[in-house]
Design a protein around this motif. Structure first.
Motif, PDB file in Angstrom:
ATOM      1  N   ALA A 192     -14.284 -23.760  24.166  1.00 37.86           N
ATOM      2  CA  ALA A 192     -14.048 -22.744  23.134  1.00 37.86           C
ATOM      3  C   ALA A 192     -15.084 -21.634  23.167  1.00 37.86           C
ATOM      4  O   ALA A 192     -14.761 -20.464  22.911  1.00 37.86           O
ATOM      5  CB  ALA A 192     -14.024 -23.397  21.755  1.00 37.86           C
ATOM      6  N   HIS A 193     -16.354 -21.962  23.471  1.00 32.08           N
ATOM      7  CA  HIS A 193     -17.377 -20.921  23.456  1.00 32.08           C
ATOM      8  C   HIS A 193     -17.154 -19.902  24.572  1.00 32.08           C
ATOM      9  O   HIS A 193     -17.474 -18.722  24.403  1.00 32.08           O
ATOM     10  CB  HIS A 193     -18.783 -21.535  23.546  1.00 32.08           C
ATOM     11  N   LEU A 194     -16.561 -20.344  25.689  1.00 25.82           N
ATOM     12  CA  LEU A 194     -16.254 -19.406  26.770  1.00 25.82           C
ATOM     13  C   LEU A 194     -15.070 -18.513  26.402  1.00 25.82           C
ATOM     14  O   LEU A 194     -15.034 -17.331  26.748  1.00 25.82           O
ATOM     15  CB  LEU A 194     -15.974 -20.161  28.064  1.00 25.82           C
TER      16      LEU A 194
ATOM     17  N   GLY B 267     -25.286 -22.292  21.864  1.00 23.33           N
ATOM     18  CA  GLY B 267     -26.104 -23.336  22.473  1.00 23.33           C
ATOM     19  C   GLY B 267     -27.141 -23.878  21.503  1.00 23.33           C
ATOM     20  O   GLY B 267     -27.363 -25.090  21.424  1.00 23.33           O
ATOM     21  N   ARG B 268     -27.801 -22.983  20.751  1.00 17.13           N
ATOM     22  CA  ARG B 268     -28.768 -23.432  19.743  1.00 17.13           C
ATOM     23  C   ARG B 268     -28.078 -24.265  18.670  1.00 17.13           C
ATOM     24  O   ARG B 268     -28.609 -25.272  18.204  1.00 17.13           O
ATOM     25  CB  ARG B 268     -29.463 -22.233  19.086  1.00 17.13           C
TER      26      ARG B 268
ATOM     27  N   ALA C 217     -20.538  -5.318  19.095  1.00 21.91           N
ATOM     28  CA  ALA C 217     -19.737  -6.144  19.994  1.00 21.91           C
ATOM     29  C   ALA C 217     -20.507  -6.449  21.269  1.00 21.91           C
ATOM     30  O   ALA C 217     -20.467  -7.583  21.777  1.00 21.91           O
ATOM     31  CB  ALA C 217     -18.423  -5.432  20.323  1.00 21.91           C
ATOM     32  N   ALA C 218     -21.202  -5.462  21.791  1.00 22.35           N
ATOM     33  CA  ALA C 218     -21.972  -5.668  23.023  1.00 22.35           C
ATOM     34  C   ALA C 218     -23.065  -6.708  22.817  1.00 22.35           C
ATOM     35  O   ALA C 218     -23.273  -7.595  23.660  1.00 22.35           O
ATOM     36  CB  ALA C 218     -22.568  -4.340  23.486  1.00 22.35           C
ATOM     37  N   VAL C 219     -23.775  -6.614  21.698  1.00 19.69           N
ATOM     38  CA  VAL C 219     -24.842  -7.581  21.409  1.00 19.69           C
ATOM     39  C   VAL C 219     -24.256  -8.979  21.212  1.00 19.69           C
ATOM     40  O   VAL C 219     -24.789  -9.972  21.722  1.00 19.69           O
ATOM     41  CB  VAL C 219     -25.638  -7.147  20.163  1.00 19.69           C
ATOM     42  N   THR C 220     -23.142  -9.073  20.480  1.00 26.71           N
ATOM     43  CA  THR C 220     -22.518 -10.371  20.248  1.00 26.71           C
ATOM     44  C   THR C 220     -22.088 -11.014  21.560  1.00 26.71           C
ATOM     45  O   THR C 220     -22.333 -12.201  21.796  1.00 26.71           O
ATOM     46  CB  THR C 220     -21.305 -10.229  19.315  1.00 26.71           C
ATOM     47  N   ALA C 221     -21.462 -10.227  22.426  1.00 26.50           N
ATOM     48  CA  ALA C 221     -21.014 -10.767  23.714  1.00 26.50           C
ATOM     49  C   ALA C 221     -22.193 -11.251  24.547  1.00 26.50           C
ATOM     50  O   ALA C 221     -22.118 -12.304  25.199  1.00 26.50           O
ATOM     51  CB  ALA C 221     -20.224  -9.701  24.479  1.00 26.50           C
ATOM     52  N   ARG C 222     -23.297 -10.501  24.502  1.00 22.40           N
ATOM     53  CA  ARG C 222     -24.453 -10.835  25.334  1.00 22.40           C
ATOM     54  C   ARG C 222     -25.195 -12.068  24.811  1.00 22.40           C
ATOM     55  O   ARG C 222     -25.765 -12.831  25.593  1.00 22.40           O
ATOM     56  CB  ARG C 222     -25.407  -9.639  25.390  1.00 22.40           C
ATOM     57  N   THR C 223     -25.198 -12.285  23.512  1.00 21.21           N
ATOM     58  CA  THR C 223     -26.022 -13.349  22.918  1.00 21.21           C
ATOM     59  C   THR C 223     -25.226 -14.567  22.463  1.00 21.21           C
ATOM     60  O   THR C 223     -25.816 -15.570  22.069  1.00 21.21           O
ATOM     61  CB  THR C 223     -26.798 -12.800  21.710  1.00 21.21           C
ATOM     62  N   LEU C 224     -23.897 -14.485  22.505  1.00 19.72           N
ATOM     63  CA  LEU C 224     -23.069 -15.528  21.884  1.00 19.72           C
ATOM     64  C   LEU C 224     -23.317 -16.915  22.462  1.00 19.72           C
ATOM     65  O   LEU C 224     -23.465 -17.889  21.715  1.00 19.72           O
ATOM     66  CB  LEU C 224     -21.584 -15.165  22.024  1.00 19.72           C
ATOM     67  N   LEU C 225     -23.376 -17.035  23.773  1.00 22.15           N
ATOM     68  CA  LEU C 225     -23.551 -18.360  24.367  1.00 22.15           C
ATOM     69  C   LEU C 225     -24.885 -18.974  23.988  1.00 22.15           C
ATOM     70  O   LEU C 225     -24.977 -20.183  23.728  1.00 22.15           O
ATOM     71  CB  LEU C 225     -23.400 -18.283  25.890  1.00 22.15           C
ATOM     72  N   ASP C 226     -25.943 -18.170  23.931  1.00 21.13           N
ATOM     73  CA  ASP C 226     -27.243 -18.686  23.497  1.00 21.13           C
ATOM     74  C   ASP C 226     -27.188 -19.127  22.040  1.00 21.13           C
ATOM     75  O   ASP C 226     -27.747 -20.166  21.672  1.00 21.13           O
ATOM     76  CB  ASP C 226     -28.324 -17.618  23.672  1.00 21.13           C
TER      77      ASP C 226
ATOM     78  N   TYR D 177     -18.929 -15.894  12.819  1.00 17.47           N
ATOM     79  CA  TYR D 177     -19.433 -17.234  13.104  1.00 17.47           C
ATOM     80  C   TYR D 177     -20.863 -17.170  13.620  1.00 17.47           C
ATOM     81  O   TYR D 177     -21.749 -17.921  13.172  1.00 17.47           O
ATOM     82  CB  TYR D 177     -18.516 -17.906  14.117  1.00 17.47           C
ATOM     83  N   ALA D 178     -21.130 -16.243  14.556  1.00 15.79           N
ATOM     84  CA  ALA D 178     -22.483 -16.081  15.077  1.00 15.79           C
ATOM     85  C   ALA D 178     -23.446 -15.663  13.972  1.00 15.79           C
ATOM     86  O   ALA D 178     -24.590 -16.145  13.894  1.00 15.79           O
ATOM     87  CB  ALA D 178     -22.492 -15.045  16.206  1.00 15.79           C
ATOM     88  N   LEU D 179     -22.999 -14.780  13.096  1.00 20.81           N
ATOM     89  CA  LEU D 179     -23.827 -14.332  11.976  1.00 20.81           C
ATOM     90  C   LEU D 179     -24.171 -15.504  11.059  1.00 20.81           C
ATOM     91  O   LEU D 179     -25.328 -15.668  10.620  1.00 20.81           O
ATOM     92  CB  LEU D 179     -23.077 -13.242  11.221  1.00 20.81           C
ATOM     93  N   GLU D 180     -23.173 -16.335  10.763  1.00 25.69           N
ATOM     94  CA  GLU D 180     -23.417 -17.496   9.895  1.00 25.69           C
ATOM     95  C   GLU D 180     -24.397 -18.477  10.527  1.00 25.69           C
ATOM     96  O   GLU D 180     -25.241 -19.054   9.838  1.00 25.69           O
ATOM     97  CB  GLU D 180     -22.094 -18.197   9.592  1.00 25.69           C
TER      98      GLU D 180
END
Length: 319
Positions: free
Chosen positions: A242-244, A279-280, A267-276, A188-191
């Motif tokens: 849901a984002h949390l 948010g965008r 996984a580490a990068v996704t966890a760190r950047t997912l909320l941003d 989802y983040a990639l898309e």
């Protein structure tokens, strides 16, 4: 032929946690004719299941003392642990605690060791498929636990699931669930980022989605683009955002890898950047204002991207 008095008593099942998924799981178990008791910290959630034929409980301990197996559908490890403590302290304990919540394999194994002292088996049986499939009892169920214990729970799993996989000992079901969730959430983040890039060059999301379906990047997620947006933004009041939950699951996946001696940088990068990232996405959707709802598939009720809208159904759903 044995008389009714000589037949084995039917299983009694308790479900703790009646949120989006727990409510539907309890309803599915109830529809299967299994005697069902329910508990939630919200009395109105209990009352809703009681109206359908379940028996309400006033506490975790009261429920645990009246059933053979307890299904736990709560948010996180802390809440699972609180339930487990009450189950272990019950005067008449159930034979099995079934963890449907998304936790970590390490946690499940530790829980198994702790509850073994109280004579309670632990089975992890997280699910996938979302609320729509939970509502119809068609979930994917990933089960970890002792063969005999899992076999005894077969009526429950058949009530809630269409695809049931006993993948190994306790903790194995959770390992598979975390992998599924990581691929779903990271995808989802990639898309989102892919859509951002093409929009920056003046293209529409529909244009990219249409091309993707003819390429090696085609996927179920591509074909229902907009589904996660809707779920996040139309979540019922009082539920965990849901984002949390997504960030918790990706963080748990990375932690589970670390507990197994792995380094999982994506996984580490996704966890760190997912909320941003989300948010965008939300700011972009807010800026769109009122737009017509995305047409949905007549079969699965999830979003349809342009190539499938005329037919009104995803090709895989029409098969």
């Amino acid at each position: 032929m044995s008389s009714p008095d000589e037949q084995e008593p039917l299983m009694k099942v308790g479900i703790i946690g009646l949120g989006n998924m727990g409510e539907q799981i309890a309803a599915a178990v109830l529809r299967a004719g299994i005697e069902t008791r329910v508990y939630d910290v919200r009395p109105e959630a209990v009352a809703k299941l009681v109206d359908q034929g379940a028996t309400g409980a006033a506490s975790v301990r009261e429920l645990a003392e009246a059933v053979d197996a307890v299904g736990v559908v709560v948010l996180n490890e802390q809440q699972v642990g609180e339930v487990a403590e009450e189950v272990a302290a019950a005067e008449r304990r159930p034979g099995t605690l079934v963890v449907h919540s998304t936790v970590t394999p390490f946690y499940v194994k530790g829980l198994q060791n702790r509850l073994a002292e109280a004579g309670v088996d632990v089975v992890d049986a997280p699910v996938a498929g979302g609320v729509a499939r939970a509502r119809t009892g068609d979930l994917t169920v990933m089960v970890g636990g002792d063969d005999a214990v899992v076999a005894g729970l077969s009526p429950v799993f058949q009530a809630i699931g269409r695809d049931i996989f006993h993948v190994g000992p306790a903790g194995a079901g959770t390992a598979v669930k975390l992998a599924v969730n990581f691929m779903t959430i990271a995808g989802y983040a990639l898309e989102i980022e892919a859509m951002e890039m093409v929009r920056a060059y003046g293209l529409t999301e529909d244009a990219l989605s249409t091309v993707l379906t003819t390429s090696s990047a085609d996927s179920r997620a591509v074909r229902r683009w907009g589904f996660h947006d809707r779920l996040r933004r139309q979540a019922p009041p009082g539920t965990e955002p849901a984002h949390l939950v997504m960030r918790k699951d990706v963080t748990s996946f990375a932690a589970a890898g670390g507990q197994a001696g792995l380094v999982l940088p994506l996984a580490a990068v996704t966890a760190r950047t997912l909320l941003d990232t989300i948010g965008r996405r939300d700011r972009y959707l807010d800026d769109l204002g009122d737009v017509p709802p995305v047409p949905r598939c007549a079969a699965c009720t999830q979003e349809l991207i342009p190539p499938f809208r005329e037919a009104g159904v995803h090709p895989e759903c029409a098969a």
